[in-house]
Write a protein that holds these residues in place. Structure first.
Motif, short mmCIF file in Angstrom:
data_model
loop_
_atom_site.label_atom_id
_atom_site.label_comp_id
_atom_site.label_asym_id
_atom_site.label_seq_id
_atom_site.Cartn_x
_atom_site.Cartn_y
_atom_site.Cartn_z
N MET A 145 1.00 -1.31 0.08
CA MET A 145 -0.59 -0.46 0.37
C MET A 145 0.92 1.01 -0.01
SD MET A 145 -3.13 1.60 0.28
CE MET A 145 -3.90 2.77 0.40
N ILE A 146 2.11 1.28 0.80
CA ILE A 146 2.50 1.97 0.85
C ILE A 146 4.03 2.70 -0.15
CG2 ILE A 146 4.52 2.78 2.46
CD1 ILE A 146 3.33 1.98 4.92
N ARG A 147 3.73 1.56 -0.95
CA ARG A 147 4.99 1.63 -2.10
C ARG A 147 3.77 2.30 -2.93
NH1 ARG A 147 9.16 -1.59 -2.73
NH2 ARG A 147 9.48 -1.10 -4.94
N ASN A 148 2.84 2.12 -3.38
CA ASN A 148 1.62 2.17 -4.50
C ASN A 148 1.45 3.52 -3.89
OD1 ASN A 148 1.21 -0.30 -5.39
ND2 ASN A 148 -0.54 -0.73 -4.14
N ILE A 149 1.54 4.56 -2.80
CA ILE A 149 1.26 5.93 -2.68
C ILE A 149 2.36 6.07 -3.23
CG2 ILE A 149 1.37 7.71 -0.67
CD1 ILE A 149 -1.28 5.24 0.89
N ILE A 150 3.95 5.75 -2.73
CA ILE A 150 5.34 7.00 -2.94
C ILE A 150 4.92 6.60 -4.62
CG2 ILE A 150 7.47 6.69 -2.40
CD1 ILE A 150 7.32 5.09 -0.09
N ARG A 151 4.74 5.82 -5.05
CA ARG A 151 5.18 5.42 -6.82
C ARG A 151 4.01 6.64 -7.11
NH1 ARG A 151 3.71 -0.78 -9.94
NH2 ARG A 151 4.50 1.14 -12.44
N GLY A 152 2.83 6.70 -6.35
CA GLY A 152 1.59 7.88 -6.85
C GLY A 152 2.37 9.50 -6.85
N ILE A 153 3.38 9.60 -6.06
CA ILE A 153 3.55 11.02 -5.89
C ILE A 153 4.61 11.00 -6.60
CG2 ILE A 153 5.45 12.10 -3.58
CD1 ILE A 153 2.89 10.69 -1.70
N ILE A 154 5.44 9.98 -7.40
CA ILE A 154 6.45 10.18 -8.45
C ILE A 154 5.70 10.03 -9.46
CG2 ILE A 154 8.48 8.58 -9.11
CD1 ILE A 154 8.52 7.87 -6.28
N THR A 155 5.17 9.61 -10.13
CA THR A 155 5.00 9.84 -10.94
C THR A 155 3.70 11.18 -11.36
OG1 THR A 155 3.54 7.50 -10.91
CG2 THR A 155 2.45 9.20 -12.42
N LEU A 156 3.54 12.10 -9.69
CA LEU A 156 2.79 13.35 -10.02
C LEU A 156 4.12 13.93 -10.31
CD1 LEU A 156 -0.28 13.03 -7.62
CD2 LEU A 156 -0.36 13.30 -9.84
N ILE A 157 4.84 14.08 -9.17
CA ILE A 157 6.39 14.76 -9.74
C ILE A 157 6.50 14.31 -11.01
CG2 ILE A 157 8.43 15.33 -8.65
CD1 ILE A 157 7.50 13.99 -5.74
N PHE A 158 6.48 13.74 -11.82
CA PHE A 158 7.46 13.03 -13.08
C PHE A 158 6.08 14.11 -13.68
CE2 PHE A 158 10.72 11.07 -11.16
CZ PHE A 158 11.50 10.68 -12.77
N ILE A 164 9.53 3.83 -13.94
CA ILE A 164 10.66 3.67 -13.04
C ILE A 164 10.71 4.36 -11.41
CG2 ILE A 164 11.89 5.18 -14.63
CD1 ILE A 164 12.30 7.67 -13.35
N ALA A 165 9.54 4.35 -11.30
CA ALA A 165 9.27 4.35 -9.62
C ALA A 165 9.57 3.39 -8.95
CB ALA A 165 7.92 4.63 -9.66
N PRO A 166 9.70 2.23 -9.14
CA PRO A 166 9.83 0.79 -8.79
C PRO A 166 11.36 1.01 -8.37
CG PRO A 166 8.08 0.22 -9.69
CD PRO A 166 8.29 1.30 -10.16
N LYS A 167 12.00 1.52 -9.30
CA LYS A 167 13.53 1.22 -8.82
C LYS A 167 14.02 2.49 -8.14
CE LYS A 167 14.36 -1.96 -11.85
NZ LYS A 167 15.12 -3.60 -11.62
N CYS A 168 13.22 3.93 -8.30
CA CYS A 168 13.75 4.81 -7.60
C CYS A 168 13.51 4.38 -6.33
CB CYS A 168 13.08 5.59 -7.99
SG CYS A 168 13.25 6.44 -9.36
N ILE A 169 12.84 3.37 -6.09
CA ILE A 169 11.88 3.20 -4.54
C ILE A 169 13.12 2.46 -3.92
CG2 ILE A 169 10.59 2.20 -2.64
CD1 ILE A 169 8.21 3.09 -4.69
N ASP A 170 12.93 1.08 -4.47
CA ASP A 170 14.21 0.47 -3.69
C ASP A 170 15.44 0.69 -4.11
OD1 ASP A 170 12.52 -1.74 -4.04
OD2 ASP A 170 12.79 -2.29 -6.69
N GLY A 171 16.35 2.17 -4.67
CA GLY A 171 17.19 2.58 -4.66
C GLY A 171 17.23 3.72 -3.63
N PHE A 172 16.21 4.44 -2.83
CA PHE A 172 15.94 4.79 -1.61
C PHE A 172 16.51 3.64 -0.85
CE2 PHE A 172 13.46 6.99 1.34
CZ PHE A 172 14.44 7.99 1.57
N LEU A 173 15.66 2.81 -0.93
CA LEU A 173 15.80 1.76 0.24
C LEU A 173 16.78 1.62 0.92
CD1 LEU A 173 12.70 -0.11 0.17
CD2 LEU A 173 12.96 1.35 1.28
#
Length: 387
Positions: free
Chosen positions: A1-14, A58-67
């Motif tokens: 759930m949290i990953r989906n929210i972060i992915r949406g935020i990254i999409t909006l930022i891009f 690219i959001a999943p890769k960004c999240i994994d890289g950040f972690l």
């Protein structure tokens, strides 16, 4: 759930970045082939959609890289001493404050102003971090001075107790170990009893000295150094008290004892030792000392003049006719005229007790021999022994 929210935020930022990029491209007429066919809003929306799709992919890769970055930083930061972190944080804050003051003027420069502001902020922040870590003793020492200044001011206003109590509490966490008390080994047993609280601080230069002793060509020194290292491992692994390594060195000071005194002054922390000379030097410079020998003397049974005890005379004393015996705890007993009872168990009567920082010394005189009779030395035999 949290990953989906972060992915949406990254999409909006891009998407927002794409919309702004489309606006910039249209403003400088960098898309002439589309300007005549579509309205500016549609062009910016299409570019925003393209960027949003890229961000979504690219959001999943960004999240994994950040972690991964967070785990790496957590691993590294847990190994950095607390004083390094505090000094670095203070240095970064000061550097960014100075950069902010400069950026207000530099940002007014056309085209290059914003870029120069960012470069100055990064440069001064990094410079503040490096200086804060290298000069953390001076920075933390300055903050240690502030409670004392407040205490002096409070004394003038006849209300010093709160400030002095704050200073005592802020400086009561660390106990600095020196080389002699580590090699001695009794500190491990004292820590187990729970009488020592706070954090045991082991300076890096003390560890270096232990390593040199452990690598010595002399067998006795080598065994002492290895024993010290074993004691440290025992304390850190099998006791509940926290042990920290203080990596910072005082390169302008050569002697280890002088470095310990300086560290005690910087941190406002006491030094745990059984070194008589270090004890006196530290006291002269206003550093509190916890002497293991004084603790051992304090818990020894009290011996009063007139008491009797049974001892074994082990060797000759310094004065003529004296004999020397020892209690189980190592206390030396000087027996008057005890030389003739060498190797024998003897009942002695305590005449006086001398207490010094180096230990306790008991003076006694013979009362009776347990078992064997004293040797009957003729004048000839006494001359032979003395010769």
């Amino acid at each position: 759930m949290i990953r989906n929210i972060i992915r949406g935020i990254i999409t909006l930022i891009f998407g927002g970045i794409g919309f702004y990029a489309g606006f910039i491209l249209l403003r400088f007429d960098l898309l002439p082939f589309l300007s005549g066919q579509l309205s500016p809003i549609w062009i910016s929306s299409i570019i925003a959609l393209i960027f949003a799709v890229i961000g979504f992919l690219i959001a999943p890769k960004c999240i994994d890289g950040f972690l991964v970055l967070v785990r790496w930083m957590d691993t590294r930061l847990t190994k950095i001493p607390t004083h390094d972190l505090m000094g670095g944080a203070i240095g970064i804050i000061i550097g960014l404050i100075i950069a902010s003051l400069l950026s207000n003027t530099i940002s007014q420069i056309p085209f290059l102003g914003p870029v120069l502001s960012i470069l100055i902020s990064l440069s001064l922040g990094y410079l503040g971090l490096i200086l804060g870590v290298k000069r953390k003793e001076d920075i933390l020492g300055f903050f240690n001075i502030l409670p004392r200044l407040r205490g002096e001011k409070g004394e003038k206003s006849k209300e010093p107790k709160a400030e002095l109590l704050h200073e005592q509490l802020s400086n009561s966490n660390y106990k600095i170990l020196d080389t002699s008390v580590i090699i001695d080994g009794r500190i491990a047993d004292i820590v187990k009893t729970g009488f020592v609280e706070g954090v045991l601080l082991i300076p890096g230069f003390v560890l270096e000295e232990l390593r040199h002793i452990a690598d010595s060509s002399d067998l006795l020194k080598r065994n002492r150094g290895r024993r010290g290292l074993d004691i440290l491992n025992h304390i850190s692994k099998e006791t509940v008290i926290k042990v920290e390594i203080y990596e910072q060195d005082f390169e302008d000071i050569a002697e280890v004892d002088s470095k310990l005194v300086r560290l005690g002054q910087v941190l406002g922390a006491p030094i745990l030792t059984n070194d008589y000379n270090l004890n006196k030097v530290a006291e002269l410079q206003g550093v509190k000392v916890l002497n293991i020998n004084e603790l051992a003397n304090a818990v020894k049974p009290v011996v009063l003049p007139g008491e009797e005890m049974v001892v074994q005379v082990m060797k000759e004393g310094k004065e003529a006719g004296q004999g020397v015996a020892y209690l189980d705890d190592g206390t030396m007993i000087v027996v008057d005229t005890g030389r003739r009872y060498m190797g024998q168990h003897l009942t002695v009567l305590v005449t006086s007790v001398l207490q010094t920082a180096a230990g306790r010394m008991i003076f006694a005189k013979p009362k009776g021999v347990v078992g064997k009779k004293p040797m009957d030395l003729s004048s000839t035999d006494e001359v032979n022994l003395l010769g």
